[in-house]
Design an enzyme around this catalytic site. Structure first.
Site, PDB file in Angstrom:
ATOM      1  N   HIS A 105      39.087  66.663  37.874  1.00 21.43           N
ATOM      2  CA  HIS A 105      39.635  67.084  39.150  1.00 21.43           C
ATOM      3  C   HIS A 105      38.847  68.302  39.595  1.00 21.43           C
ATOM      4  O   HIS A 105      38.929  69.378  38.978  1.00 21.43           O
ATOM      5  CB  HIS A 105      41.126  67.414  39.035  1.00 21.43           C
ATOM      6  CG  HIS A 105      41.767  67.721  40.365  1.00 21.43           C
ATOM      7  ND1 HIS A 105      41.984  69.000  40.802  1.00 21.43           N
ATOM      8  CD2 HIS A 105      42.204  66.876  41.349  1.00 21.43           C
ATOM      9  CE1 HIS A 105      42.539  68.955  42.007  1.00 21.43           C
ATOM     10  NE2 HIS A 105      42.688  67.683  42.369  1.00 21.43           N
ATOM     11  N   GLY A 106      38.076  68.139  40.654  1.00 22.93           N
ATOM     12  CA  GLY A 106      37.122  69.156  41.056  1.00 22.93           C
ATOM     13  C   GLY A 106      37.716  70.523  41.337  1.00 22.93           C
ATOM     14  O   GLY A 106      37.138  71.555  40.970  1.00 22.93           O
ATOM     15  N   ALA A 107      38.873  70.552  41.972  1.00 24.77           N
ATOM     16  CA  ALA A 107      39.454  71.838  42.343  1.00 24.77           C
ATOM     17  C   ALA A 107      39.759  72.695  41.119  1.00 24.77           C
ATOM     18  O   ALA A 107      39.745  73.921  41.190  1.00 24.77           O
ATOM     19  CB  ALA A 107      40.731  71.612  43.153  1.00 24.77           C
ATOM     20  N   ASP A 108      40.038  72.063  39.998  1.00 25.19           N
ATOM     21  CA  ASP A 108      40.389  72.791  38.780  1.00 25.19           C
ATOM     22  C   ASP A 108      39.170  73.332  38.045  1.00 25.19           C
ATOM     23  O   ASP A 108      39.189  74.439  37.517  1.00 25.19           O
ATOM     24  CB  ASP A 108      41.158  71.882  37.818  1.00 25.19           C
ATOM     25  CG  ASP A 108      42.635  71.777  38.192  1.00 25.19           C
ATOM     26  OD1 ASP A 108      43.324  70.968  37.562  1.00 25.19           O
ATOM     27  OD2 ASP A 108      43.081  72.514  39.100  1.00 25.19           O
ATOM     28  N   VAL A 109      38.106  72.523  37.968  1.00 24.33           N
ATOM     29  CA  VAL A 109      37.045  72.839  36.999  1.00 24.33           C
ATOM     30  C   VAL A 109      35.622  72.801  37.554  1.00 24.33           C
ATOM     31  O   VAL A 109      34.693  73.217  36.867  1.00 24.33           O
ATOM     32  CB  VAL A 109      37.125  71.860  35.804  1.00 24.33           C
ATOM     33  CG1 VAL A 109      38.430  72.027  35.058  1.00 24.33           C
ATOM     34  CG2 VAL A 109      36.974  70.410  36.272  1.00 24.33           C
ATOM     35  N   GLU A 171      40.202  56.300  38.347  1.00 19.57           N
ATOM     36  CA  GLU A 171      39.061  56.425  37.429  1.00 19.57           C
ATOM     37  C   GLU A 171      39.521  56.272  35.990  1.00 19.57           C
ATOM     38  O   GLU A 171      38.928  55.553  35.183  1.00 19.57           O
ATOM     39  CB  GLU A 171      38.393  57.792  37.595  1.00 19.57           C
ATOM     40  CG  GLU A 171      37.351  57.865  38.681  1.00 19.57           C
ATOM     41  CD  GLU A 171      36.651  59.219  38.676  1.00 19.57           C
ATOM     42  OE1 GLU A 171      37.023  60.098  37.882  1.00 19.57           O
ATOM     43  OE2 GLU A 171      35.732  59.393  39.483  1.00 19.57           O
TER      44      GLU A 171
END
Length: 1194
Positions: A105-109, A171
Site C-alpha cells: 500500500h503506497g501511502a504507508d511505505v 493483488e
C-alpha cells in the site's frame, strides 16, 4: 599398440538413442553374489527440508518458502522418474519476467521502507516489477496478473492500511492463487502490523478491511478474507522484531538474493556425457520410493568416473533429503594398516558429521555418536574412494545408523569391500561406448561434443589411443586444447608408438608438455603434498617455484583439482608422478631434483652401498603397512643428505631401521618440513637444525623433549606434537615469531609451557586438549592474533593467566573439564570478540567475574556441571547470547538474568527457587529446562515457557498446575520414591520418563497425544490398568512385566522371530503393527542394570523369504536400559504389503550378555499413509479403538 587397437573405433555419429541403448547394454547392476546379474526397479521422489543461510543453522523465511515450493513440486511430480534429467532446452522450467513482484500500500511505505528495500534490491541486482505505467482501476487487469505470474517471488508488504485498498486485496488474492496453483514462492513482511490482526481482520487493519468490503459482492469479500487468512500464516519478517530498519532490509534482500540463486540451474555438470544412462541404472538401485535404508556401491577401475557419477547423483537428489554430505578420498585419510584404528575411525566420523550437520568444530567422543545423531534423519551420504572395511565401519557400519529413506553411496575399486560389508546393491561402471568416449574427448579438446572442422579424423584417432578411460580422455583432450592441427599431427606418431591404451602413457603425454618448473610442482604434489592445503604448499615450495601460477596451470590441465582449500590429485596421477620420480633416478641418476617415495623406490636407491653421496630434496616413506623388514644400507644413509621435506611413518619397524632413518635428520641442515609419525627416539638429534623449518609434525611420537637449548625458528609456522604422551617439556620458542598453530593435544605428561610462549605474536591456534598434567599457562600478552584456545580436560590447570585479556581476537575458549580451576581473571572480559565459552565441569569454579558482561559477541555460554558455582554476575545483558547451559550447577540459587536474547536456557539440577517475571520478555526463548521446586506454582508466568521439567526425588505428588504448562514437552520423574500416582498432564507432552519410582501405582490420566513416548523402568508397583494404558496409548513404551501380554495374539515364547497370517481381504497400502519384546540375561553374573544399549533390528519377510522391510523401533534403534522383567513396545509401519504371510525377526547385537526371550506382534488399525501424514482417526478414537481391539483379542 596393445589393447587400444582392438577397440575398432568407428567414426559413425550415433544418435542419443543409440548411445543410451548401447550404454545400457554395457552397464551392469550387480548383486555381490553374481556380478553379472542385472535388476531393474522403479523409482519415485522424496524431499529434503533444511536449507540454511546462517552458520548457526537458523532457517530463514526465504528458506522455508523455498522448501515448501520444492515439496509442492515433488508432490506434483511424484509419478515421474526421480532421476530423469532435463534437456538443455527445458532446464529452466519457466521464462520468468521478473525476480520479485512487490505488493504494498503506497501511502504507508512507498516513500519510506519500500524505497529503501527497492534500492537494496537494485544494488544486489534483483529485478523488481514496478507498476508505474499501469493505469489504476477498480480491479487489477491482465497485465498485472501476468506480472504476478511471471515473477519468481512475490513479496507481500503488509501494513496498517493495506486492506484499505481493493487493488491490494485483489493483488493478494491473485498472488495466493499463484501460490496454490503453480507453487509460486510468497514472502511476507509485517510492517508495523500484527499478523493476528491480519488473520482475524481485527484492530486498525480490520477496520480498514471492513470499510473496503462495504458494497462488495460476498464472493469477492470471502476471496479477500481467505487470502488474508492464508498470508498471515506464512512465516515472515516482523518490523517489531528489529531495532534497526536498515538491518531488517539487508536481511530481507540477502535472503531474496540467496533464494534467487536457487532458480539458477547448475552448470557444474554441463558437458558430461553418458550420465543419463548412469542415472537410469542407479535409479533401479536407489528405489527412492522405499523407506528402507539402502547402501549402494559404485564399483569400477581407477579413472572410470565413479566419483563424477556420485557427484552428479548427489547434485540430482541430495536436496530431497534432510541431511547430505560427500566424503571424498577416504582412503587417503585412512592409512593401512592403521597405527591407531580407533582414532582414525573417530576422525573420519568427526569429518562426516562436521559436513553433514554444518558444524565445523564438532567434537565426538565415541563411534556411537553418528548413530545417535543420524538415526532419525533422512540422509544422503556419498563415501568416495573407500578401500578398507574399517572406513565403512566408522562411517556407515549399519543401516540402522540412519533414518528411514536414507541412501548411502560408496565408490570403490574393490568389490571385496562391498561384499564384506554386506552390500548387495552394486552398480558396475563399464567403459563408455566408442561414441561416448569420442564426445568426452571432444568436450575437453574443443569445448563441445563434436570436433572443429577439419579435426574429425585425427580426433577419432586420438580418442582410440586414449583407451576409452574417461580420465585419460579428459587429460589428453585438455592437453591438446587450443593447439593447431599441425601440432596435433606432429604429436600423433609419438602417441602411436608410446601409447598402448594404458593411462600411464596418457598422463605421460600431458606431463611432457609442461615446462620444467610445472613438472617439478606436479611431482612435489604427487610425492609429498597431495591433500595438503594450498596455503601450506605455497609456504613450503615458494622458495623453489611459482606455486600460485603453477597450481593454476595444473588445474587447467586437469592434473589437479581443488576441494576447498585443499589440493586434490587423482590416485592414478599420483601413482604416475611417484613412478616418474623413481624412473628419473634410474635414467638420470642425480642430475635432477630427487624425491624418494615408497618402500620400493627408496630401497632401489638406498640398498646399494655403491650409491654416491648426493643431495635429495624430499622423502616420503610409509612403512607401517610393510610387514617385511627393509634392507637399507646404513652406509648409504650416511651419504644421502640435504633433504628439505621428510615424511616418514615407520611405526612397527625394527629399532635398527628406526635409528638408521633418523640419520637422515643429521645430514639435512635445511629441512623445511619434518613430518614423522611415531618417531621412536626420546629427543631429536643434537645436530638437528630447525632454522629453515616451516612445518614440524611429530604426532604420536615417543619424544620426551624436542631438543636442548634455544634454536632459531624464525620460519616455523605449524607445530603439531599431539598424542606424544611422554612429552614433558617444550624448548624455548622465543624465536618462533611466525608460528601460527601449536597443537599439543593429549600430551598427558606435559607439565608446563615455556614462558617464551608470550613471544609467539603470530599464534592463531593453541590446542592443549587433554594435557592432564598441565598446571599453568604462561603469559600470552602478545597473542593478539589467537583465535582458538582449547584447554578442555586440563584437569591440573589451576588458573588462567591475567594476560589472557590481551587475546582480543579470540573466538573460542574451551576450558571444560578444568576441574582444578577455582576462578577466572577479570581480564576475561577484555576478550570482546569471544563467541563460544565452554566451562563445563569446572567443578571447582565458584563464580564468574562481573567483567563477563563486556562479552557482547558471546553466543554460547556452557557451564554444565559447575557444581560449586553459586551465582552469576548481575546487571549485565549479553546481547548476543543465544545459549546458556547451567545444568547440574547444583549450588546456583539465583536466576541468571544476564541476557534477554537467550533461545536455549537449561537450569536442570540447579538450586533455583524462583522464575522472575522478566523472563516473559525473552521473546527468542524456545527451549527452557528447569527442575521442580515447591514454590514454582507461585510463578504462573513460567507455565507458558517451560519445555522440560525435572521433578525432585522427595516429591509426593505432581501438582495439578503442571497440566497448565502449555509448552511442556519432556517430564522426568527419576527416583521419586514417594510418588503414588500421576494426575492429568499437559497434552503438549511428547515424553515421560519415570525411573525407579518405587511407590508409583496409578496413572489417573489419559494421553491425548498419539505420538507420546512413555518409559517407566523399575516402577514395579504399577497396577494392570496403568500398564494397559501405557502400552496402548503411545508409540513407544517401557514398563515392568514378566511376559508378553496376552493381547499380542501373535507370540513367540522362545526365540526372536514369529510368523503371522493376514486376512485374505484386499490389503491397504500400509499396515501398522505394535511389537513387543522381553529380554533375558545370557550372563547371569551381569548387574541387573546393564549400561550397554542393545541394538535391535526388525526384519520383515514375506512367505518367499524376500525382505520386505528392515527397520528399527520408531524412537530407538537401540534398547536402553537393559532390564529383565520389563516389556518394551514400539510401533512400526510396513508399506506395500502384498503378501498374506509375514515373518517378523528381531536380530540384535550384544548377544553375549542379553537375548530376546519372548516377542509378540499386534496388528493395529490400517492406514493408507504413514504416521507423518494425516491419520484416519483422531488421537482419542485411535487410542480407544486400539485398546478395545487388544482386549477383544481380535
Amino acid at each position: 599398440m596393445g589393447s587400444v587397437m582392438s577397440l575398432g573405433c568407428s567414426k559413425r555419429k550415433a544418435t542419443n538413442q543409440d548411445v543410451d541403448s548401447e550404454s545400457r547394454k554395457r552397464r551392469k547392476i550387480c548383486s555381490t553374489n553374481d556380478a553379472e546379474n542385472c535388476r531393474f526397479i522403479q523409482d519415485e521422489s522424496s524431499w529434503k527440508h533444511p536449507w540454511s543461510l546462517c552458520a548457526n543453522r537458523v532457517i530463514s523465511v526465504a528458506a522455508v518458502a523455498l522448501t515448501n515450493f520444492r515439496f509442492q513440486q515433488d508432490n506434483q511430480e511424484s509419478n515421474s522418474s526421480s532421476l530423469s534429467l532435463p534437456s538443455p532446452a527445458t532446464s529452466v522450467s519457466r521464462n520468468w519476467k521478473h525476480d520479485v513482484f512487490p505488493s504494498f500500500h503506497g501511502a504507508d511505505v512507498r516513500r519510506t521502507f519500500l524505497s529503501h528495500i527497492m534500492e537494496s534490491f537494485r544494488r544486489k541486482g534483483i529485478d523488481t516489477f514496478i507498476d508505474n505505467n499501469i493505469e489504476r482501476s477498480k480491479s487489477i487487469g491482465p497485465e498485472l496478473k501476468e506480472a504476478i505470474k511471471g515473477s519468481k517471488i512475490a513479496i507481500v508488504l503488509l501494513s496498517r492500511k493495506y486492506a484499505s485498498s481493493s487493488w491490494c486485496l485483489d493483488e493478494l488474492a491473485e498472488i495466493m492463487k499463484c501460490r496454490q496453483m503453480v507453487g509460486q514462492i510468497v514472502m511476507t513482511i509485517f510492517y508495523e502490523v500484527d499478523p493476528t490482526d491480519i488473520k482475524k481482520q481485527t484492530g486498525e487493519f480490520g477496520k480498514a478491511f471492513t470499510k473496503t468490503c462495504r458494497g462488495k459482492p460476498k464472493e469477492q469479500v470471502e476471496r479477500w478474507r481467505k487470502a488474508l487468512e492464508d498470508v498471515a500464516t506464512i512465516a515472515g519478517y516482523h518490523s517489531h522484531s528489529w531495532r534497526n530498519e536498515a538491518d531488517m532490509i539487508e536481511k530481507i534482500s540477502t535472503d531474496v538474493s540467496n533464494m534467487l540463486n536457487s532458480f539458477t540451474p547448475s552448470r557444474d555438470f554441463d558437458g558430461l556425457v553418458g550420465m543419463r544412462a548412469h542415472m537410469d541404472m542407479l535409479e533401479q538401485l536407489l528405489r527412492l520410493d522405499l523407506d528402507e535404508v539402502r547402501m549402494i556401491g559404485i564399483w569400477g577401475p581407477p579413472g572410470i568416473g565413479k566419483t563424477t557419477i556420485a557427484r552428479f547423483l548427489f547434485n540430482q537428489v541430495s536436496d530431497r533429503f534432510q541431511l547430505s554430505a560427500i566424503m571424498v578420498n577416504i582412503k587417503g585419510c585412512y592409512p593401512r594398516p592403521c597405527f591407531d584404528e580407533y582414532s582414525a575411525q573417530l576422525q573420519l566420523q568427526n569429518q562426516m558429521l562436521s559436513q553433514m550437520i554444518n558444524h565445523k568444530d564438532i567434537m565426538i567422543s565415541h563411534l556411537g555418536v553418528a548413530q545417535e545423531r543420524l538415526r532419525d534423519k533422512k540422509v544422503f551420504l556419498v563415501l568416495d574412494e573407500v578401500d578398507q572395511l574399517g572406513q565403512l565401519d566408522a562411517l556407515a557400519k549399519e543401516t540402522r545408523w540412519f533414518g528411514p529413506g536414507s541412501r548411502i553411496i560408496i565408490t570403490t575399486e574393490d568389490l571385496g569391500v562391498l561384499k564384506a560389508h554386506g552390500i548387495n546393491h552394486v552398480y558396475k561402471v563399464e567403459y563408455p561406448s566408442n561414441d561416448e568416449a569420442f564426445q568426452i574427448f571432444c568436450m575437453n579438446a574443443f569445448g563441445q561434443k563434436q570436433p572443429h572442422e577439419g579435426f574429425d579424423e585425427i580426433a577419432w584417432e586420438v580418442t582410440c589411443l586414449a583407451g576409452e578411460l574417461p580420465l585419460g580422455l579428459k587429460v589428453l583432450g585438455s592437453a591438446l586444447r587450443g593447439k593447431s592441427k599441425r601440432e596435433w599431427e606432429r604429436t600423433l606418431p609419438r602417441l602411436k608408438t608410446s601409447l598402448d591404451g594404458k593411462i600411464g602413457s596418457i598422463i605421460q603425454f600431458s606431463y611432457d608438455v609442461l615446462c620444467d618448473e610445472d613438472k617439478y610442482l606436479f611431482l612435489y604434489i604427487a610425492c609429498l603434498f597431495n591433500g595438503e592445503s594450498t596455503t601450506k604448499v605455497k609456504e613450503l615450495l615458494g622458495k623453489f617455484l611459482d606455486v600460485k601460477q603453477g597450481l593454476h596451470l595444473l588445474a587447467q590441465k586437469s592434473l589437479i583439482s581443488f576441494d576447498g582449500e585443499r589440493i586434490h590429485m587423482h590416485t592414478l596421477l599420483e601413482q604416475f608422478g611417484r613412478e616418474t620420480s623413481r624412473k628419473q633416478f634410474v635414467h638420470h641418476g642425480f642430475t635432477k631434483r630427487q624425491l624418494l617415495v615408497g618402500a620400493r623406490g627408496i630401497c632401489e636407491v638406498l640398498d646399494d652401498d655403491t650409491t654416491d653421496s648426493r643431495r635429495f630434496i624430499g622423502i616420503h616413506l610409509e612403512l607401517s603397512n610393510t610387514e617385511e623388514e627393509l634392507n637399507i644400507s646404513e652406509k648409504v644413509l650416511e651419504r644421502v643428505h640435504d633433504f628439505h621435506f621428510v615424511r616418514i611413518d615407520a611405526s612397527f619397524q625394527p629399532e635398527r631401521l628406526q635409528l638408521a632413518l633418523q640419520d637422515l635428520i643429521y645430514h639435512s641442515p635445511k629441512i623445511r618440513s619434518l613430518n614423522w609419525y611415531g618417531y621412536e627416539s626420546l629427543c631429536l638429534p643434537s645436530t638437528f637444525n630447525p632454522e629453515f623449518l616451516v612445518e614440524l609434525d611429530m604426532r604420536s611420537s615417543n619424544l620426551r623433549k624436542l631438543w636442548e637449548g634455544t634454536k632459531q625458528l624464525r620460519n616455523l609456522k605449524w607445530m603439531d606434537l599431539s598424542y606424544s604422551s611422554y612429552l614433558k617439556e617444550l624448548p624455548n620458542l622465543s624465536t618462533a615469531t611466525n608460528l601460527e598453530e601449536l597443537k599439543l593435544r593429549n600430551c598427558s605428561s606435559l607439565v608446563e609451557l615455556p614462558s617464551s610462549i608470550e613471544k609467539l605474536t603470530s599464534l592463531q591456534i593453541l590446542d592443549l586438549e587433554n594435557c592432564s598434567s598441565l598446571e599453568k599457562l604462561p603469559a600470552i600478552e602478545n597473542a593478539t592474533k589467537l583465535r582458538e584456545l582449547k584447554l578442555q580436560n586440563c584437569s591440573s590447570l589451576i588458573e588462567l593467566p591475567l594476560s589472557i585479556g590481551t587475546a582480543t581476537n579470540l573466538k573460542q575458549l574451551n576450558i571444560s573439564g578444568c576441574s582444578s580451576l577455582v576462578k577466572l581473571p577479570s581480564s576475561i572480559g577484555d576478550i570482546t570478540d569471544l563467541e563460544v565459552f565452554d566451562l563445563s565441569n569446572c567443578s571447582s569454579l565458584v563464580t564468574l567475574p562481573s567483567s563477563i558482561g563486556n562479552l557482547q559477541n558471546l553466543c554460547k555460554l556452557i557451564m554444565r556441571g559447575c557444581s560449586k558455582l553459586e551465582a552469576l554476575p548481575i546487571n549485565i545483558n549479553l546481547k548476543s547470547l543465544d545459549t546458556l547451559n547451567l545444568t547440574d550447577c547444583s549450588q546456583l540459587k539465583s536466576f541468571p538474568e544476564i541476557s534477554t536474547h537467550i533461545s536455549e536456557l537449561r537450569l536442570k539440577g540447579t538450586a533455583i527457587k524462583e522464575v522472575p517475571l522478566s523472563i516473559m520478555s525473552w521473546s527468542p526463548l524456545a527451549d527452557f529446562q528447569i527442575s521442580y521446586f515447591e514454590s514454582l506454582m507461585e510463578f504462573p508466568h513460567a507455565f507458558d515457557i517451560i519445555t522440560k521439567l525435572h521433578l525432585s526425588k522427595d516429591i509426593q505428588e505432581v501438582p495439578p498446575w503442571v497440566k497448565r504448562m502449555s509448552r511442556l514437552r519432556d517430564l522426568s520423574l527419576n527416583n521419586c520414591n514417594n510418588l503414588v500416582s500421576l494426575p492429568q498432564l499437559s497434552d503438549s507432552l511428547d515424553y515421560i520418563y519415570a525411573d525407579n519410582c518405587k511407590s508409583l501405582e496409578r496413572l489417573d490420566c489419559c494421553f491425548n497425544n498419539p505420538e507420546i513416548r512413555l518409559y517407566f523402568p523399575k516402577c514395579f508397583k504399577l497396577n494392570q490398568e496403568a500398564r494397559d494404558l501405557i502400552m496402548h496409548t503411545c508409540i513407544d513404551a517401557m514398563f515392568p512385566g514378566t511376559q508378553v501380554p496376552a493381547c499380542f495374539i501373535h507370540r513367540a515364547t522362545s526365540g526372536d522371530s514369529l510368523k503371522i497370517k493376514l486376512k485374505e481381504s484386499p490389503l491397504p497400502t500400509t499396515l501398522r503393527f505394535k511389537a513387543c519384546i522381553m529380554l533375558v540375561k545370557v550372563n547371569e553374573e551381569l548387574m541387573s542394570y546393564d549400561q550397554t544399549p542393545m541394538i535391535v533390528d526388525i526384519v520383515i519377510r514375506d512367505e518367499h523369504n524376500d525382505l520386505k522391510e528392515k527397520i528399527y523401533p520408531s524412537i530407538y534403534p537401540s534398547i536402553y536400559p537393559l532390564l529383565t522383567e520389563h516389556i518394551y513396545t514400539f510401533e512400526l509401519d510396513v508399506e506395500e504389503v502384498t503378501s498374506t504371510e509375514l515373518v517378523f525377526e528381531f536380530p540384535q547385537l550384544n548377544k553375549r550378555n542379553w537375548k530376546i526371550g519372548e516377542c509378540g506382534i499386534l496388528q493395529r488399525e490400517t492406514r493408507s499413509l504413514r504416521r507423518s501424514s494425516s491419520p484416519d482417526l483422531s488421537p482419542e478414537s485411535s487410542r480407544v479403538s486400539s485398546y478395545d481391539h487388544c482386549l477383544r483379542g481380535d
